[in-house]
Design a protein around this motif. Structure first.
Motif, PDB file in Angstrom:
ATOM      1  N   SER B 106       0.872  -1.064   0.021  1.00  0.00           N
ATOM      2  CA  SER B 106      -0.097  -0.149  -0.041  1.00  0.00           C
ATOM      3  C   SER B 106       0.741   1.280  -0.036  1.00  0.00           C
ATOM      4  O   SER B 106       0.620   2.281  -0.894  1.00  0.00           O
ATOM      5  N   ARG B 107       1.777   1.483   0.925  1.00  0.00           N
ATOM      6  CA  ARG B 107       2.531   2.613   1.005  1.00  0.00           C
ATOM      7  C   ARG B 107       3.558   2.559   1.894  1.00  0.00           C
ATOM      8  O   ARG B 107       3.663   1.578   2.868  1.00  0.00           O
ATOM      9  N   TRP B 111       1.358   6.652   7.102  1.00  0.00           N
ATOM     10  CA  TRP B 111       0.024   6.702   6.821  1.00  0.00           C
ATOM     11  C   TRP B 111      -0.710   8.031   5.758  1.00  0.00           C
ATOM     12  O   TRP B 111      -1.097   7.727   4.810  1.00  0.00           O
ATOM     13  N   ASP B 112      -0.473   9.033   6.659  1.00  0.00           N
ATOM     14  CA  ASP B 112      -1.070  10.472   6.076  1.00  0.00           C
ATOM     15  C   ASP B 112      -0.449  11.027   5.149  1.00  0.00           C
ATOM     16  O   ASP B 112      -0.986  11.474   4.248  1.00  0.00           O
ATOM     17  N   ARG B 113       0.910  10.890   5.136  1.00  0.00           N
ATOM     18  CA  ARG B 113       1.740  11.477   4.112  1.00  0.00           C
ATOM     19  C   ARG B 113       2.927  10.471   3.720  1.00  0.00           C
ATOM     20  O   ARG B 113       3.992  10.499   4.412  1.00  0.00           O
ATOM     21  N   PRO B 114       2.569   9.474   2.961  1.00  0.00           N
ATOM     22  CA  PRO B 114       3.694   8.209   2.771  1.00  0.00           C
ATOM     23  C   PRO B 114       4.855   8.916   1.798  1.00  0.00           C
ATOM     24  O   PRO B 114       4.691   9.873   1.274  1.00  0.00           O
ATOM     25  N   VAL B 115       6.133   8.290   2.303  1.00  0.00           N
ATOM     26  CA  VAL B 115       7.180   8.699   1.472  1.00  0.00           C
ATOM     27  C   VAL B 115       6.827   8.325   0.073  1.00  0.00           C
ATOM     28  O   VAL B 115       7.306   8.664  -0.790  1.00  0.00           O
ATOM     29  N   VAL B 116       6.381   6.987   0.107  1.00  0.00           N
ATOM     30  CA  VAL B 116       6.276   6.177  -1.362  1.00  0.00           C
ATOM     31  C   VAL B 116       4.798   5.957  -1.115  1.00  0.00           C
ATOM     32  O   VAL B 116       4.402   4.777  -0.498  1.00  0.00           O
ATOM     33  N   GLN B 117       3.837   6.409  -2.010  1.00  0.00           N
ATOM     34  CA  GLN B 117       2.588   5.754  -2.378  1.00  0.00           C
ATOM     35  C   GLN B 117       2.454   4.448  -3.190  1.00  0.00           C
ATOM     36  O   GLN B 117       2.982   4.796  -4.272  1.00  0.00           O
ATOM     37  N   LEU B 118       2.144   3.434  -2.580  1.00  0.00           N
ATOM     38  CA  LEU B 118       2.172   2.341  -3.924  1.00  0.00           C
ATOM     39  C   LEU B 118       0.855   2.158  -4.267  1.00  0.00           C
ATOM     40  O   LEU B 118      -0.172   3.054  -4.132  1.00  0.00           O
ATOM     41  N   ILE B 119       0.212   1.011  -4.594  1.00  0.00           N
ATOM     42  CA  ILE B 119      -0.935   0.852  -5.367  1.00  0.00           C
ATOM     43  C   ILE B 119      -1.914   0.933  -4.485  1.00  0.00           C
ATOM     44  O   ILE B 119      -3.247   1.176  -4.801  1.00  0.00           O
ATOM     45  N   GLY B 120      -2.080   0.751  -3.204  1.00  0.00           N
ATOM     46  CA  GLY B 120      -3.108   0.211  -2.403  1.00  0.00           C
ATOM     47  C   GLY B 120      -3.117  -1.221  -1.980  1.00  0.00           C
ATOM     48  O   GLY B 120      -2.442  -2.143  -2.371  1.00  0.00           O
ATOM     49  N   VAL B 121      -3.871  -1.468  -0.844  1.00  0.00           N
ATOM     50  CA  VAL B 121      -4.033  -2.809  -0.382  1.00  0.00           C
ATOM     51  C   VAL B 121      -4.588  -3.655  -1.203  1.00  0.00           C
ATOM     52  O   VAL B 121      -4.514  -4.899  -1.147  1.00  0.00           O
ATOM     53  N   ASP B 150       5.276  -1.411   7.061  1.00  0.00           N
ATOM     54  CA  ASP B 150       4.673   0.087   7.473  1.00  0.00           C
ATOM     55  C   ASP B 150       3.236  -0.156   7.473  1.00  0.00           C
ATOM     56  O   ASP B 150       2.561   0.640   8.210  1.00  0.00           O
ATOM     57  N   LEU B 151       2.625  -1.004   6.751  1.00  0.00           N
ATOM     58  CA  LEU B 151       1.157  -1.028   6.903  1.00  0.00           C
ATOM     59  C   LEU B 151       0.760  -2.552   6.372  1.00  0.00           C
ATOM     60  O   LEU B 151       1.260  -3.206   5.309  1.00  0.00           O
TER      61      LEU B 151
END
Lengths: 289, 246
Positions: B106-107, B111-121, B150-151
């Motif tokens: 996911s990221r 959580w609120d401001r990820p360093v790297v946003q990935l595709i999602g769960v 991280d998640l």
């Protein structure tokens, strides 16, 4: 029977700031992009989107239209990640309610059935529970006593979907391999608007297609828009496939300067000028090959 | 010469061996080769899709899906329904995975401001509590194998126990170095086998937590028949070397 034909801009005039809008399609497949582009041209803001996300999410995020996104993923499929969605997230500018994609389905089903929630196993044990602190579990009242996630209804003010054909009354037809969750999106929404490649007389809908292609009946549609290539650059089989070259151009144009140029070239005008600019893009590409 | 990619493909194929008639959902090139190889050898009843809504009656080469006859219809909505009934097995990717098999796609970062946003769960939470789930990591490193993800997208053994997830069945992680399972103490990650040419210490050094290590075997080599199928039938364009370089 009621004539429901509207223009894309007339659909957008029915929307208002702060609405929760469900967008049909899946990833970069059969998205109602002409309606999305009409929203980009409008002053609408503070939207909550519910989407199996693709470039619909990316474009609306890039334009600052989105306050909150309810989703399971955002992807361009042949390109795994949408750069605009990434950028707004990494700047901390977008609120998200992130669920397992089956939980989104359960939430839409609950809304469509006027139920407060539906039980599901998806989410149990994962951080989806902590991401969404309002989520609750429910214990089976039967002998098994199993604890399940009570996925709340995802009620939509409006659903926007794009199909291959429709009649003027809001009966709509998909001709490709996958209905996605478009019918459910519409059933979960107070009002639904369908754009399509072509409006045809009702009696022509089944001339060359079996009856199960009639995905939406008119109880679920409040407006019909004819907008050829209206899913571009996402796929709309069998009318056209995804425009991969253009999608690559979109994804490569996410930097601030490049985006300014992309927007001016493709998005600042109306739908017709968008389609002409896309044709020009391909003509120039063909010259350089 | 047998390549590392081919060893990995066979290790992936072995994860489908006992699956029976289930929908196979492989993510990535090597898992896709593995699922097709299994269907042509040990698991003929597997269901394979074209990546869209069609179930393929044939077992075509990667990228040649449209050449195959169709045996059924499996649109995305139906996949989501089918997985709840358990007749599916996936091999997913993992941006991070921990010692209990908790997986993150996911990221990275807050959580609120990820360093790297990935595709999602995506489907990971539901897959991992509904049916057999395995993972594929093409580049085994301490960036992926972390002390704490991280998640938690896909659910690991510790959390599955806590919530009583009765259909949880996370079995193995196949990487470019090794095959790992969860038969260590308390359902923790154990090094099952190392690929030919890889030392146990190589794997441990590129893992961000202590692995359970007892009787480590060497990952088996492809048979001549399997090599022929991989090279000629399934992946004649050699896409596998792009995912795991020779």
């Amino acid at each position: 029977m009621q004539d429901k034909v509207l223009t894309a801009d007339e659909v957008v005039a029915e929307l208002s700031d702060g609405m929760t809008i469900g967008i049909g399609g899946w990833g970069s497949r059969r998205k109602p992009m002409a309606l999305v582009r009409a929203i980009l041209r409008s002053p609408l803001r503070d939207l909550t989107l519910v989407s199996y996300g693709g470039p619909d999410v990316g474009l609306l995020c890039a334009a600052g239209k989105v306050r909150k996104l309810v989703h399971g993923f955002v992807s361009l499929d042949s390109i795994p990640l949408d750069p605009h969605f990434r950028a707004v997230r990494q700047r901390g500018e977008l609120e998200v309610a992130e669920f397992d994609e089956g939980m989104v389905l359960a939430g839409l089903r609950a809304a469509a059935s006027r139920l407060p929630f539906l039980p599901t196993r998806a989410g149990l044990g994962s951080d989806v529970m902590a991401l969404n602190p309002d989520l609750r579990t429910v214990t089976s009242p039967y002998a098994d006593g199993e604890e399940l996630v009570a996925m709340p209804a995802l009620r939509l003010d409006v659903a926007l979907v794009h199909l291959n054909r429709a009649d003027r009354h809001g009966n709509a037809q998909y001709l490709g391999p996958d209905p996605y969750l478009d019918d459910l999106m519409c059933a979960a929404a107070t009002r639904s608007f369908v754009s399509c490649e072509q409006i045809v007389p009702t009696e022509q809908l089944l001339e060359n297609s079996p009856p199960q292609t009639l995905l939406l009946n008119r109880t679920h549609t409040d407006g019909v828009v004819e907008t050829p290539r209206g899913a571009h650059f996402t796929s709309c089989a069998p009318d056209y496939g995804r425009d991969e070259a253009f999608q690559r151009h979109y994804a490569a144009s996410a930097g601030p300067d490049e985006w300014e140029a992309f927007r001016a070239r493709f998005l600042d005008g109306d739908e017709q000028s968008y389609q002409e600019a896309v044709a020009d893009f391909h003509a120039r590409q063909a010259e350089t090959v | 010469m047998i390549t590392r990619a081919e060893v990995c493909a066979v290790a992936c194929a072995d994860t489908w061996r006992d699956a029976g008639a289930v929908l196979a959902s492989p993510f990535g090139t090597i898992p896709s080769i593995g699922a097709r190889l299994a269907r042509l050898t040990t698991a003929p009843d597997l269901l394979l899709t074209d990546g869209e809504a069609m179930l393929l009656a044939g077992t075509p080469a990667l990228g040649e899906e449209s050449s195959s006859p169709v045996e059924g219809w499996m649109p995305f909505g139906r996949v989501l329904d089918m997985l709840t009934g358990g007749r599916r097995r996936v091999m997913m990717g993992a941006s991070q995975v921990d010692r209990y098999g908790n997986q993150n796609i996911s990221r990275i970062g807050p959580w609120d401001r990820p360093v790297v946003q990935l595709i999602g769960v995506r489907g990971a939470p539901g897959n991992s509590v509904n049916h057999t789930t395995n993972y594929w990591v093409p580049k085994h490193s301490t960036r992926v194998f972390v002390e704490s993800v991280d998640l938690v997208s896909g659910v690991g053994h510790d959390r599955a126990r806590q919530v009583g997830a009765r259909f949880h069945d996370v079995r193995v992680v196949v990487t470019d170095l090794a095959v790992l399972d969860f038969t260590g103490p308390g359902g923790s990650m154990r090094l099952r086998s190392v690929h030919p040419g890889v030392a146990v210490s190589d794997v441990q050094e590129r893992t961000g937590f202590e692995l359970a290590v007892d009787e480590v075997t060497e990952t088996r080599l492809p048979t001549d028949e399997e090599l022929e199928l991989i090279r000629t039938t399934i992946d004649p364009r050699n896409l596998r070397d792009r995912e795991v370089p020779a």
